[in-house]
Motif scaffolding. Sequence first.
Motif, PDB file in Angstrom:
ATOM      1  N   SER A  36      30.560  10.059 -43.443  1.00 15.11           N
ATOM      2  CA  SER A  36      29.617   9.196 -43.973  1.00 15.11           C
ATOM      3  C   SER A  36      28.682   9.213 -42.873  1.00 15.11           C
ATOM      4  CB  SER A  36      30.042   8.214 -44.556  1.00 15.11           C
ATOM      5  OG  SER A  36      31.329   7.124 -43.436  1.00 15.11           O
ATOM      6  N   ALA A  37      29.595   9.731 -41.748  1.00 13.34           N
ATOM      7  CA  ALA A  37      28.694   9.333 -40.408  1.00 13.34           C
ATOM      8  C   ALA A  37      27.365  10.486 -40.768  1.00 13.34           C
ATOM      9  CB  ALA A  37      29.152   9.365 -38.562  1.00 13.34           C
ATOM     10  N   PHE A  38      27.274  11.588 -41.090  1.00 19.45           N
ATOM     11  CA  PHE A  38      26.810  12.589 -40.909  1.00 19.45           C
ATOM     12  C   PHE A  38      26.068  12.705 -42.391  1.00 19.45           C
ATOM     13  CE2 PHE A  38      29.645  14.069 -38.101  1.00 19.45           C
ATOM     14  CZ  PHE A  38      29.094  13.570 -36.891  1.00 19.45           C
ATOM     15  N   ASP A  39      25.204  11.790 -42.574  1.00 18.70           N
ATOM     16  CA  ASP A  39      24.311  11.892 -44.358  1.00 18.70           C
ATOM     17  C   ASP A  39      23.117  13.398 -43.974  1.00 18.70           C
ATOM     18  OD1 ASP A  39      22.224  11.459 -42.366  1.00 18.70           O
ATOM     19  OD2 ASP A  39      22.292   9.120 -43.059  1.00 18.70           O
ATOM     20  N   THR A  40      22.368  13.257 -44.904  1.00 18.62           N
ATOM     21  CA  THR A  40      21.351  14.483 -44.925  1.00 18.62           C
ATOM     22  C   THR A  40      20.479  14.390 -43.148  1.00 18.62           C
ATOM     23  OG1 THR A  40      21.338  14.297 -47.320  1.00 18.62           O
ATOM     24  CG2 THR A  40      19.545  15.076 -46.729  1.00 18.62           C
TER      25      THR A  40
END
Length: 271
Positions: free
Chosen positions: A3-7
């Motif tokens: 979740s820490a790496f969104d678009t």
Amino acid sequence: MNSAFDTSALTARAEVAIDVARKVGREAARFRREGNSGALHVENKGLQDFVTVADRQAEQAIREGLLARFPDDTFMGEETGGKSGSAGTWVVDPIDGTTNYIRGFRHWGVSIAFVVGGKVEIGVVYDAANDQVFSAIRGRGALKEGQPIHAAPTTDPANAIVVLGHSRKTSFDDYAALSKRLYERGMDYRRMGAAAVDLVRVAEGVSDLFYERHLNAWDMLAGALIAAEAGAKVAIPPVAMLLEDGGPVIAHSPGLAEEFAFLVEFEGLAG
């Protein structure tokens, strides 16, 4: 995806990695053009494994360029090592095709992958011969200099160009037998010596297969993602296994899946 790496987080990292790969690749090319024999001193670390001053300088520049922007990411490089972290990890080969680079054969590149949770989320490869950057973010297609690329539509093996890699860690007899089989099927084949660039050749439709029985993770992860995002069929072991021990990679044009199924079966991979 973590979740820490969104678009937006992945897009930001890809943009930085593209910029870093281009700058470092061009600097390495300049160093090679202007360097003397002393500057290109080679230390032998083992089979097919050379280190040059340029390798070390390139990896340091990549590390600094990436971690200055993303200090919480971890870093794993061919020259300086490192371990993958629970968050995102950059997996880097500063000069893929070092022997080519040393000798002035321009088939070499810079390979940068970003791995999160056992998946390659970003792949960036600088192609020195053409001064171009290939890139991909998982699920968003593959690009060359920002323009979409696609694997070749080849269906007839007699029209195929294939590229093979060979490591001295694996059987030459197997390599020779495979070369013979491809030849007998009418395919034209080459061995070029830089896996990251070989994989993006499949991605852009220049060749129809790249296969090597053993590579390290930093040699293949970026190029494998780019090829897959371009529509090529790619088979590799689980990323966690590759990060520990390396392994095989198979990437080919989708229309030749039946032709190359024997390789996937031979390596025990899921296509």
